[in-house]
Enzyme design. Sequence first.
Site, PDB file in Angstrom:
ATOM      1  N   GLN A 251       1.402  -1.389  -0.035  1.00 57.12           N
ATOM      2  CA  GLN A 251       0.108  -0.033   0.348  1.00 57.12           C
ATOM      3  C   GLN A 251       0.562   0.550   0.331  1.00 57.12           C
ATOM      4  OE1 GLN A 251      -3.018  -0.181  -0.521  1.00 57.12           O
ATOM      5  NE2 GLN A 251      -2.365  -2.256  -0.546  1.00 57.12           N
ATOM      6  N   HIS A 254       1.296   2.905  -2.393  1.00 56.21           N
ATOM      7  CA  HIS A 254       0.183   3.595  -4.158  1.00 56.21           C
ATOM      8  C   HIS A 254       0.874   5.584  -4.123  1.00 56.21           C
ATOM      9  CE1 HIS A 254      -2.576   1.451  -5.457  1.00 56.21           C
ATOM     10  NE2 HIS A 254      -3.147   0.167  -3.531  1.00 56.21           N
ATOM     11  N   GLU A 319      -8.862   1.139   5.466  1.00 54.68           N
ATOM     12  CA  GLU A 319      -9.140   0.180   4.592  1.00 54.68           C
ATOM     13  C   GLU A 319      -9.801  -0.187   4.488  1.00 54.68           C
ATOM     14  OE1 GLU A 319      -8.995   1.227  -0.166  1.00 54.68           O
ATOM     15  OE2 GLU A 319      -7.966   1.994   1.525  1.00 54.68           O
ATOM     16  N   HIS A 320      -8.433  -1.254   4.092  1.00 56.28           N
ATOM     17  CA  HIS A 320      -8.171  -2.900   3.956  1.00 56.28           C
ATOM     18  C   HIS A 320      -7.317  -3.358   5.973  1.00 56.28           C
ATOM     19  CE1 HIS A 320      -6.617  -1.207   0.136  1.00 56.28           C
ATOM     20  NE2 HIS A 320      -7.378  -1.906   0.036  1.00 56.28           N
ATOM     21  N   ASP A 353      -7.120  -6.613  -4.092  1.00 60.27           N
ATOM     22  CA  ASP A 353      -7.067  -5.432  -5.270  1.00 60.27           C
ATOM     23  C   ASP A 353      -7.247  -6.087  -6.948  1.00 60.27           C
ATOM     24  OD1 ASP A 353      -6.303  -3.533  -3.735  1.00 60.27           O
ATOM     25  OD2 ASP A 353      -4.663  -3.404  -4.260  1.00 60.27           O
ATOM     26  N   HIS A 412     -53.191  17.889   5.919  1.00 56.36           N
ATOM     27  CA  HIS A 412     -52.595  16.480   6.233  1.00 56.36           C
ATOM     28  C   HIS A 412     -54.144  16.034   6.870  1.00 56.36           C
ATOM     29  CE1 HIS A 412     -48.811  17.343   5.297  1.00 56.36           C
ATOM     30  NE2 HIS A 412     -48.110  16.088   5.454  1.00 56.36           N
TER      31      HIS A 412
END
Length: 429
Positions: A251, A254, A319-320, A353, A412
């Site tokens: 990661q 990235h 996230e992961h 992934d 109403h």
Amino acid sequence: MKIERFAEGISLKRSVEAGTADQRKAVQDIIYDVRKSGNAALHTYTERFDGVSPGELLVSEQEMEDATAALTAEQLDIIQEAANNIRMFHEKQIRNSWFTTDDTGTMLGQKLTPLDAVGVYVPGGTAAYPSSVLMNALPAKAAGVERIVMVSPPGKDGKLSPAVLAAAKIAGVKEIYKVGGAQAIAALAYGTETIKKVDKIVGPGNIYVALAKREVFGDVAIDMIAGPSEIAILADETAIAAEVAADLLSQAEHDVRACSVLVTTSTSLAEEVASEVTKQVALLPRHDIAAASIRDYGRIVVCGKMAEAVEAINELAPEHLEIVTKDALEIMAKIRHAGAIFIGRFSSEPVGDYFAGPNHVLPTNGTARFSSPLNVDDFQKKSSIIMYSETAFRKNAEKIAAFARMEGLEAHARAIESRSVNESGKGPE
């Protein structure tokens, strides 16, 4: 990597900038220009930011054929097999409309309808992400979306990556445009002479794409505002340091803002992983990016017991999340907040992934506390169905009218009472 001891109140959160004032202003200007000038603005910004004139924006059938021909049979087979896995996983998520009738004849239900049109943003230019095509388009297909529009910035040759186009073909995406950045988001949201607007925009991008999605939200739906990638690994003494380090770096490469965190109950593993990360990062082609990510956002947290480690992970809401421990399934049951959970030594994050099937578009920066991976539900909308019987209406009319008057909404109440006709056939006076 920095090694620290877990302490009550420790914060594993990081602050992620939501763009500078200049970036937000630039995005607003681009959106305004695209709304005003349409295709002309798309060409202008593509030349300015991508350094190329895209010519015809729409990808032709010949370009699709050329892209497929440019890949080896092995590459095409890998994309196809990944697509099959992703398709099968998401087809299991499909929900159906439902209806129920009670003994009075009242029918209630929920009608599910696919969105009419979805825009898929695929990052491009200097890199190719065929996995992004599959992960965003195939759930939309499974949901029944008829029109899927893909946009991606062209490379210096004015074309899109052959792998990206091949993935689009395998996923059944036929409407593809060579345009990226904030200008592509504006085109999807508001339309141009060539690109008809969509109902929802999905897919990751750089900070300008993220800011553009934020700006157009409300006029169209979006999937999420995705931040830099994150991985947390929860490990004990059974984990192998070299493998843990490799997964952290998967990661880190990235983005310089990617976040890689190891939470462990083993001091010796923490020290070994820190050493391995230093060795392995030096050997990576994207060394500078990964090294900066590890330096600024990499952490190793040592906990005295597994309960503390689980607490730390839930506070991070990554996230992961990889769980590489004894009794990993037991520990997984205690995890409340994570986008995707990878269990065991052989469930390395890249398995998810690319190939396993679950979606890799995941909530980042702690938003796993309240949101989920991209899924089929994201491409359908639900309508409530109410068909009230006369019996139920007569039974409950007075209560409904009384409820309306509790809220001070006389019209109403009268709407209900207008159906309570008297013997002469007239409504209430």
